[in-house]
Design a protein around this motif. Structure first.
Motif, PDB file in Angstrom:
ATOM      1  N   ILE A 189      -2.732   5.582  15.658  1.00  0.00           N
ATOM      2  CA  ILE A 189      -2.368   5.835  16.959  1.00  0.00           C
ATOM      3  C   ILE A 189      -2.571   7.268  17.190  1.00  0.00           C
ATOM      4  O   ILE A 189      -2.848   7.506  18.357  1.00  0.00           O
ATOM      5  CB  ILE A 189      -0.792   5.306  17.067  1.00  0.00           C
ATOM      6  CG1 ILE A 189      -0.773   3.862  17.052  1.00  0.00           C
ATOM      7  CG2 ILE A 189      -0.255   5.776  18.077  1.00  0.00           C
ATOM      8  CD1 ILE A 189      -1.460   3.053  18.324  1.00  0.00           C
ATOM      9  N   PHE A 190      -1.919   8.148  16.269  1.00  0.00           N
ATOM     10  CA  PHE A 190      -2.031   9.578  16.753  1.00  0.00           C
ATOM     11  C   PHE A 190      -3.326  10.037  17.055  1.00  0.00           C
ATOM     12  O   PHE A 190      -3.550  10.925  18.014  1.00  0.00           O
ATOM     13  CB  PHE A 190      -1.080  10.286  15.342  1.00  0.00           C
ATOM     14  CG  PHE A 190       0.066  10.465  15.788  1.00  0.00           C
ATOM     15  CD1 PHE A 190       0.636  11.474  16.606  1.00  0.00           C
ATOM     16  CD2 PHE A 190       1.030   9.615  15.020  1.00  0.00           C
ATOM     17  CE1 PHE A 190       1.946  11.556  16.708  1.00  0.00           C
ATOM     18  CE2 PHE A 190       2.432   9.842  15.267  1.00  0.00           C
ATOM     19  CZ  PHE A 190       2.902  10.538  15.968  1.00  0.00           C
ATOM     20  N   PRO A 191      -4.311   9.712  16.002  1.00  0.00           N
ATOM     21  CA  PRO A 191      -5.928  10.155  16.509  1.00  0.00           C
ATOM     22  C   PRO A 191      -6.166   9.391  17.853  1.00  0.00           C
ATOM     23  O   PRO A 191      -6.781  10.314  18.630  1.00  0.00           O
ATOM     24  CB  PRO A 191      -6.651   9.807  15.395  1.00  0.00           C
ATOM     25  CG  PRO A 191      -5.724   9.647  14.241  1.00  0.00           C
ATOM     26  CD  PRO A 191      -4.353   9.180  14.701  1.00  0.00           C
ATOM     27  N   LEU A 192      -5.761   8.313  17.933  1.00  0.00           N
ATOM     28  CA  LEU A 192      -6.303   7.592  19.499  1.00  0.00           C
ATOM     29  C   LEU A 192      -5.676   8.312  20.513  1.00  0.00           C
ATOM     30  O   LEU A 192      -6.589   8.710  21.576  1.00  0.00           O
ATOM     31  CB  LEU A 192      -5.838   6.048  19.237  1.00  0.00           C
ATOM     32  CG  LEU A 192      -6.163   5.359  20.460  1.00  0.00           C
ATOM     33  CD1 LEU A 192      -6.407   3.562  19.852  1.00  0.00           C
ATOM     34  CD2 LEU A 192      -5.103   5.319  21.503  1.00  0.00           C
ATOM     35  N   LEU A 193      -4.648   8.618  20.578  1.00  0.00           N
ATOM     36  CA  LEU A 193      -3.906   9.277  21.677  1.00  0.00           C
ATOM     37  C   LEU A 193      -4.408  10.908  21.694  1.00  0.00           C
ATOM     38  O   LEU A 193      -4.563  11.072  22.938  1.00  0.00           O
ATOM     39  CB  LEU A 193      -2.594   9.239  21.510  1.00  0.00           C
ATOM     40  CG  LEU A 193      -1.678   8.111  21.610  1.00  0.00           C
ATOM     41  CD1 LEU A 193      -0.034   8.145  21.378  1.00  0.00           C
ATOM     42  CD2 LEU A 193      -1.997   7.425  23.068  1.00  0.00           C
ATOM     43  N   THR A 194      -4.628  11.455  20.607  1.00  0.00           N
ATOM     44  CA  THR A 194      -5.307  12.706  20.760  1.00  0.00           C
ATOM     45  C   THR A 194      -6.607  12.551  21.236  1.00  0.00           C
ATOM     46  O   THR A 194      -6.807  13.723  22.128  1.00  0.00           O
ATOM     47  CB  THR A 194      -5.178  13.422  19.448  1.00  0.00           C
ATOM     48  OG1 THR A 194      -4.030  13.351  18.656  1.00  0.00           O
ATOM     49  CG2 THR A 194      -5.621  14.746  19.321  1.00  0.00           C
ATOM     50  N   THR A 195      -7.398  11.846  20.804  1.00  0.00           N
ATOM     51  CA  THR A 195      -8.535  11.772  21.371  1.00  0.00           C
ATOM     52  C   THR A 195      -8.814  11.627  22.841  1.00  0.00           C
ATOM     53  O   THR A 195      -9.569  12.124  23.627  1.00  0.00           O
ATOM     54  CB  THR A 195      -9.559  10.693  20.736  1.00  0.00           C
ATOM     55  OG1 THR A 195      -9.650  10.982  19.145  1.00  0.00           O
ATOM     56  CG2 THR A 195     -11.065  10.552  21.158  1.00  0.00           C
ATOM     57  N   ILE A 196      -8.017  10.610  23.335  1.00  0.00           N
ATOM     58  CA  ILE A 196      -8.070  10.213  24.841  1.00  0.00           C
ATOM     59  C   ILE A 196      -7.384  11.244  25.658  1.00  0.00           C
ATOM     60  O   ILE A 196      -7.717  11.420  26.670  1.00  0.00           O
ATOM     61  CB  ILE A 196      -6.919   8.864  24.891  1.00  0.00           C
ATOM     62  CG1 ILE A 196      -8.099   7.870  24.497  1.00  0.00           C
ATOM     63  CG2 ILE A 196      -6.827   8.617  26.418  1.00  0.00           C
ATOM     64  CD1 ILE A 196      -9.548   7.423  24.990  1.00  0.00           C
ATOM     65  N   LEU A 197      -5.995  11.907  25.124  1.00  0.00           N
ATOM     66  CA  LEU A 197      -5.313  13.052  26.104  1.00  0.00           C
ATOM     67  C   LEU A 197      -5.575  14.218  25.939  1.00  0.00           C
ATOM     68  O   LEU A 197      -5.717  15.136  26.660  1.00  0.00           O
ATOM     69  CB  LEU A 197      -3.873  12.582  25.838  1.00  0.00           C
ATOM     70  CG  LEU A 197      -3.318  11.321  26.379  1.00  0.00           C
ATOM     71  CD1 LEU A 197      -1.869  11.046  25.879  1.00  0.00           C
ATOM     72  CD2 LEU A 197      -3.512  11.072  27.999  1.00  0.00           C
ATOM     73  N   PHE A 198      -6.194  14.907  24.695  1.00  0.00           N
ATOM     74  CA  PHE A 198      -6.214  16.179  24.352  1.00  0.00           C
ATOM     75  C   PHE A 198      -7.863  16.295  24.300  1.00  0.00           C
ATOM     76  O   PHE A 198      -8.311  16.678  23.446  1.00  0.00           O
ATOM     77  CB  PHE A 198      -5.884  16.442  23.138  1.00  0.00           C
ATOM     78  CG  PHE A 198      -4.177  16.653  23.191  1.00  0.00           C
ATOM     79  CD1 PHE A 198      -3.580  16.646  24.605  1.00  0.00           C
ATOM     80  CD2 PHE A 198      -3.359  16.932  22.201  1.00  0.00           C
ATOM     81  CE1 PHE A 198      -2.084  16.827  24.453  1.00  0.00           C
ATOM     82  CE2 PHE A 198      -2.075  16.915  21.985  1.00  0.00           C
ATOM     83  CZ  PHE A 198      -1.491  17.021  23.373  1.00  0.00           C
ATOM     84  N   ASN A 199      -8.403  15.825  25.363  1.00  0.00           N
ATOM     85  CA  ASN A 199     -10.021  15.712  25.291  1.00  0.00           C
ATOM     86  C   ASN A 199     -10.651  16.945  26.004  1.00  0.00           C
ATOM     87  O   ASN A 199     -11.777  16.960  26.269  1.00  0.00           O
ATOM     88  CB  ASN A 199     -10.462  14.445  25.725  1.00  0.00           C
ATOM     89  CG  ASN A 199     -10.122  14.100  27.147  1.00  0.00           C
ATOM     90  OD1 ASN A 199      -9.446  15.340  28.017  1.00  0.00           O
ATOM     91  ND2 ASN A 199     -10.117  13.061  27.882  1.00  0.00           N
TER      92      ASN A 199
END
Length: 479
Positions: free
Chosen positions: A156-166
């Motif tokens: 989950i943490f890499p997923l959210l980071t990839t989407i939101l901190f792009n």
């Protein structure tokens, strides 16, 4: 594209006035019938709804909130009886996912960014751990408690980071915010050392039993607001690497000086934690960074310094009268340490039954063993042993594959693809920190703890976005 918020100032101000009026009205009514505590709680409902609405317009700030809460949550549990750190983070993650889906209803979310090998390997790891619910050695309740830190957060943490901190600016925000949190952690440890422990910390030390491992014959081990001194020390070792390297590449001179100060303070905090395995983080992290630097002006003095420090700790007794130096020095003679020998003996006992359990003794079982279980009175002690015992040799290979793939990807990008010097340096800082923590995870169990695990998983995502950031910088420079 970034996820942005666009609210007209007057409309926002009127809405806040309306929320304040509703909150006061709710507080007054509830106060008359139920008292001030329920009145205060219910009066926050309109504000909470407002915050959710605003975050749905810019969910990137929700992930920033998760990052901050993750850093403090285990310290807060010492002061709020019954609060569970894992459940708290789960709640914040669910809210962030919900806000992201709400945002997706009217705005395009770059889901295509998830098409990378990191999503693939963390997804395989998650599916593998989900399937292990059928392992007859454990129970559903034990599995559900153990699978979240072991697998769900890794995905989950890499997923959210990839989407939101792009965007590249989010990487710089992440590092800057991390530095502030590091200073707060250092400040708390200094308060413990020079002012003393507060009542909640004394209760944890003297009543719950933390003092058995933190007030010992070699001195007090300080833990700040982390779960324990080991988690704190390794985290400070990682901060030392990240901000020490970042300082070499940051454009701003003032920010460069600031990162140097943060790295030095983190080094001191690592020393007073009394965590010997933590010394592996800067040694491995800085050594790996030197491999990435490609500049002899950095490699030669860096290698020289590492060799001199190794000689200082391994072959001399200089500064041996200092408690912190003496404890760090013992890490270089670890085979003579009694606790290391006990760990080796425990692992030998584990190998006897683990050869018959290629898929592990069951997720959640190692931490909840009872008389008669394989793991009864056999602490895992380290992250890699913990993963091996609970998921078997198959699981350990899949878990390590996540880091191997990321390190290879990050190394290749830094050495051969990324052109921007500052970006290359910041990614080298993160990669050095991750490698250092992975090495130290053989000596301590910290990857499944807050805040270290989520921070590392977010770093993995940033390492995968390096080429994307470099392209963004290049396009911006050409306009």
């Amino acid at each position: 594209m970034g996820i942005r918020l666009n609210i007209k100032g007057n409309d926002s101000r009127r809405l806040l006035y309306f929320i304040a009026f509703i909150s006061i009205a709710i507080y007054t009514v509830v106060l008359l019938y139920y008292g001030w505590i329920p009145a205060f709680i219910f009066s926050l409902a309109p504000l909470l709804i407002y915050v959710i609405i605003q975050l749905a317009k810019e969910p990137v700030y929700a992930l920033i909130g998760v990052f901050v809460v993750n850093y403090f949550v285990m310290g807060i549990t010492r002061y709020i009886t019954g609060l569970q750190g894992g459940i708290t983070i789960d709640g914040f993650l669910l809210v962030t996912l919900f806000l992201l889906l709400l945002y997706n209803l009217k705005n395009p979310v770059p889901w295509q960014l998830l098409r990378n090998s990191l999503t693939l390997v963390t997804g395989i790891w998650l599916v593998y751990c989900i399937v292990l619910v059928f392992n007859p050695e454990t129970t559903v309740s034990h599995w559900s408690a153990g699978v979240r830190p072991l697998a769900v957060y890794v995905f989950i943490f890499p997923l959210l980071t990839t989407i939101l901190f792009n965007r590249y600016k989010y990487l710089k925000w992440f590092i800057l915010l991390w530095s502030i949190l590091t200073l707060l952690a250092v400040g708390k440890s200094l308060m413990q050392k020079y002012i003393g422990f507060d009542s909640a910390e004394l209760y944890w030390l003297n009543v719950i039993g933390g003092g058995r491992t933190h007030v010992i014959n070699t001195g007090v081990r300080y833990f700040s607001f982390f779960t324990d001194a080991a988690s704190f020390g390794c985290s400070m070792g990682m901060s030392m690497v990240v901000f020490g390297v970042a300082a070499l590449y940051t454009h701003s001179k003032s920010l460069r000086a600031y990162y140097i100060i943060v790295a030095l303070l983190a080094c001191y905090a690592m020393m007073i934690s009394g965590t010997r395995a933590a010394i592996a983080v800067p040694f491995a992290g800085f050594a790996f960074f030197l491999l990435l630097s490609k500049h002899w002006k950095i490699i030669i003095p860096g290698v020289t310094l590492i060799i001199l420090l190794f000689i200082f700790f391994k072959f001399t007794y200089i500064g041996h009268g200092n408690t912190e130096i003496r404890r760090m020095r013992s890490a270089f003679n670890v085979t003579e340490d009694a606790s290391f020998q006990v760990r080796q003996e425990n692992q030998e006992r584990m190998r006897v039954f683990m050869k018959y359990h290629p898929f592990g003794v069951g997720i959640g079982k190692a931490k909840r063993a009872v008389p008669g279980d394989y793991m009864y009175q056999l602490p895992t002690d380290t992250t890699l042993v913990y993963v091996w015992v609970e998921t078997g040799i198959v699981g350990l290979i899949l878990f390590l594959l996540i880091f191997v793939v990321t390190v290879l990807k990050g190394t290749n990008d830094i050495l051969f693809k990324i052109q921007d010097r500052e970006l290359r340096g910041l990614l080298s800082a993160l990669l050095g920190g991750v490698v250092g923590m992975l090495v130290s995870s053989y000596g301590n169990e910290m990857l499944q703890q807050f805040p270290n695990g989520p921070i590392i998983y977010m770093c993995l995502a940033f390492l995968y976005m390096g080429s994307q950031f470099d392209k963004e910088i290049s396009e911006y420079a050409s306009t």
